[in-house]
Design an enzyme around this catalytic site. Structure first.
Site, PDB file in Angstrom:
ATOM      1  N   GLY A  45       0.852  -1.178   0.000  1.00 45.66           N
ATOM      2  CA  GLY A  45       0.000   0.000   0.000  1.00 45.66           C
ATOM      3  C   GLY A  45       0.891   1.232   0.000  1.00 45.66           C
ATOM      4  O   GLY A  45       2.032   1.177   0.484  1.00 45.66           O
ATOM      5  N   GLN A  50       2.928  10.106   1.270  1.00 47.00           N
ATOM      6  CA  GLN A  50       4.234   9.454   1.389  1.00 47.00           C
ATOM      7  C   GLN A  50       5.179   9.852   0.249  1.00 47.00           C
ATOM      8  O   GLN A  50       6.388   9.613   0.334  1.00 47.00           O
ATOM      9  CB  GLN A  50       4.084   7.929   1.427  1.00 47.00           C
ATOM     10  CG  GLN A  50       3.399   7.439   2.699  1.00 47.00           C
ATOM     11  CD  GLN A  50       3.277   5.929   2.725  1.00 47.00           C
ATOM     12  OE1 GLN A  50       2.339   5.363   2.168  1.00 47.00           O
ATOM     13  NE2 GLN A  50       4.246   5.261   3.339  1.00 47.00           N
ATOM     14  N   CYS A  93       5.923  -0.079   7.514  1.00 47.35           N
ATOM     15  CA  CYS A  93       5.554   1.129   6.774  1.00 47.35           C
ATOM     16  C   CYS A  93       6.758   1.562   5.950  1.00 47.35           C
ATOM     17  O   CYS A  93       7.868   1.637   6.477  1.00 47.35           O
ATOM     18  CB  CYS A  93       5.170   2.232   7.768  1.00 47.35           C
ATOM     19  SG  CYS A  93       4.717   3.778   6.952  1.00 47.35           S
ATOM     20  N   LEU A  94       6.529   1.841   4.663  1.00 46.54           N
ATOM     21  CA  LEU A  94       7.637   2.250   3.795  1.00 46.54           C
ATOM     22  C   LEU A  94       8.249   3.569   4.260  1.00 46.54           C
ATOM     23  O   LEU A  94       9.395   3.865   3.920  1.00 46.54           O
ATOM     24  CB  LEU A  94       7.161   2.377   2.338  1.00 46.54           C
ATOM     25  CG  LEU A  94       6.746   1.053   1.669  1.00 46.54           C
ATOM     26  CD1 LEU A  94       6.090   1.337   0.318  1.00 46.54           C
ATOM     27  CD2 LEU A  94       7.937   0.116   1.513  1.00 46.54           C
ATOM     28  N   HIS A 135      -4.402   1.360   7.384  1.00 42.22           N
ATOM     29  CA  HIS A 135      -3.061   1.949   7.534  1.00 42.22           C
ATOM     30  C   HIS A 135      -2.896   3.128   6.563  1.00 42.22           C
ATOM     31  O   HIS A 135      -2.400   4.195   6.938  1.00 42.22           O
ATOM     32  CB  HIS A 135      -2.019   0.857   7.260  1.00 42.22           C
ATOM     33  CG  HIS A 135      -0.587   1.294   7.305  1.00 42.22           C
ATOM     34  ND1 HIS A 135       0.299   0.852   8.256  1.00 42.22           N
ATOM     35  CD2 HIS A 135       0.116   2.143   6.499  1.00 42.22           C
ATOM     36  CE1 HIS A 135       1.496   1.417   8.034  1.00 42.22           C
ATOM     37  NE2 HIS A 135       1.408   2.196   6.967  1.00 42.22           N
ATOM     38  N   GLU A 136      -3.348   2.943   5.325  1.00 47.56           N
ATOM     39  CA  GLU A 136      -3.191   4.007   4.317  1.00 47.56           C
ATOM     40  C   GLU A 136      -4.108   5.200   4.614  1.00 47.56           C
ATOM     41  O   GLU A 136      -3.710   6.351   4.417  1.00 47.56           O
ATOM     42  CB  GLU A 136      -3.449   3.464   2.909  1.00 47.56           C
ATOM     43  CG  GLU A 136      -2.538   2.307   2.483  1.00 47.56           C
ATOM     44  CD  GLU A 136      -1.057   2.555   2.727  1.00 47.56           C
ATOM     45  OE1 GLU A 136      -0.612   3.712   2.625  1.00 47.56           O
ATOM     46  OE2 GLU A 136      -0.338   1.591   3.044  1.00 47.56           O
ATOM     47  N   HIS A 139      -2.519   7.430   6.947  1.00 40.51           N
ATOM     48  CA  HIS A 139      -1.568   8.357   6.307  1.00 40.51           C
ATOM     49  C   HIS A 139      -2.286   9.611   5.805  1.00 40.51           C
ATOM     50  O   HIS A 139      -1.766  10.719   5.921  1.00 40.51           O
ATOM     51  CB  HIS A 139      -0.870   7.686   5.114  1.00 40.51           C
ATOM     52  CG  HIS A 139       0.310   6.838   5.490  1.00 40.51           C
ATOM     53  ND1 HIS A 139       1.422   7.336   6.136  1.00 40.51           N
ATOM     54  CD2 HIS A 139       0.573   5.522   5.282  1.00 40.51           C
ATOM     55  CE1 HIS A 139       2.304   6.363   6.320  1.00 40.51           C
ATOM     56  NE2 HIS A 139       1.814   5.248   5.812  1.00 40.51           N
TER      57      HIS A 139
HETATM   58 ZN    ZN Z   1       2.743   3.446   5.985  1.00 36.96          ZN
END
Ligand code: ZN
Length: 163
Positions: A45, A50, A93-94, A135-136, A139
């Site tokens: 995701g 991000q 998480c990236l 999660h997204e 963000h």
């Molecule tokens: Zn994340």
């Protein structure tokens, strides 16, 4: 185009995003970039903030690591229903490389969102897909996994994080 992914503690990751007005050509390009960047980074995701785009759009593909890609693009997503049942699981998480946080979330959610054709639709997700979507959406609200754990756990994770 693959975009650089912002990492914690970049302030943009703590900033709520603006709703998308219309699904313009620029939004289509952003969606394609998000997918390309997500697959390249081996994530499941990725949300627009991000990559520094402060708009309410994210992409996900819960199952691509099992061999078949099925990308989803969600514009202006809203949780319209969620299960009472909650599970706790490890999330990566990236934007917080090499940190794993254990986060509790509802097992099933129903999302309303606008697709790339500009149509509003609803979809019920469960399991990994439900977790990734939540999660997204976090963000898009300027929240990270760090904001979903206890204060003690947050300090432990922040100390371990060397980003
Ligand atoms: Zn994340």
């Amino acid at each position: 185009m693959i975009r650089p992914i912002l990492t914690y503690p970049d302030e943009r990751l703590a900033t709520p995003c603006e709703a998308v007005g219309t699904v313009s050509a620029n939004v289509q390009i952003l969606a394609a970039d998000l997918l390309e960047t997500m697959y390249s980074a081996e994530g499941r995701g990725l949300a627009a903030p991000q990559v520094g785009e402060m708009h309410r759009i994210f992409v996900m593909d819960a199952g691509w690591k099992d061999g078949k890609r099925s990308p989803m693009v969600l514009v202006n997503p809203e949780v319209v229903a969620q299960s009472d049942e909650v599970t706790e699981a490890e999330e990566r998480c990236l934007s917080i490389p090499d940190v794993t946080a254990s986060v509790s979330r509802p097992v099933e959610i129903t999302l309303a969102y606008t697709n790339l054709s500009g149509e509003r639709q609803e979809e019920t997700l469960n399991g990994d897909a439900a977790r990734i979507a939540q999660h997204e959406i976090d963000h898009l609200d300027g929240k990270l996994t760090f904001d979903r754990v206890s204060t003690e756990e947050r300090s432990r994770l922040e100390t371990a994080y060397d980003g």
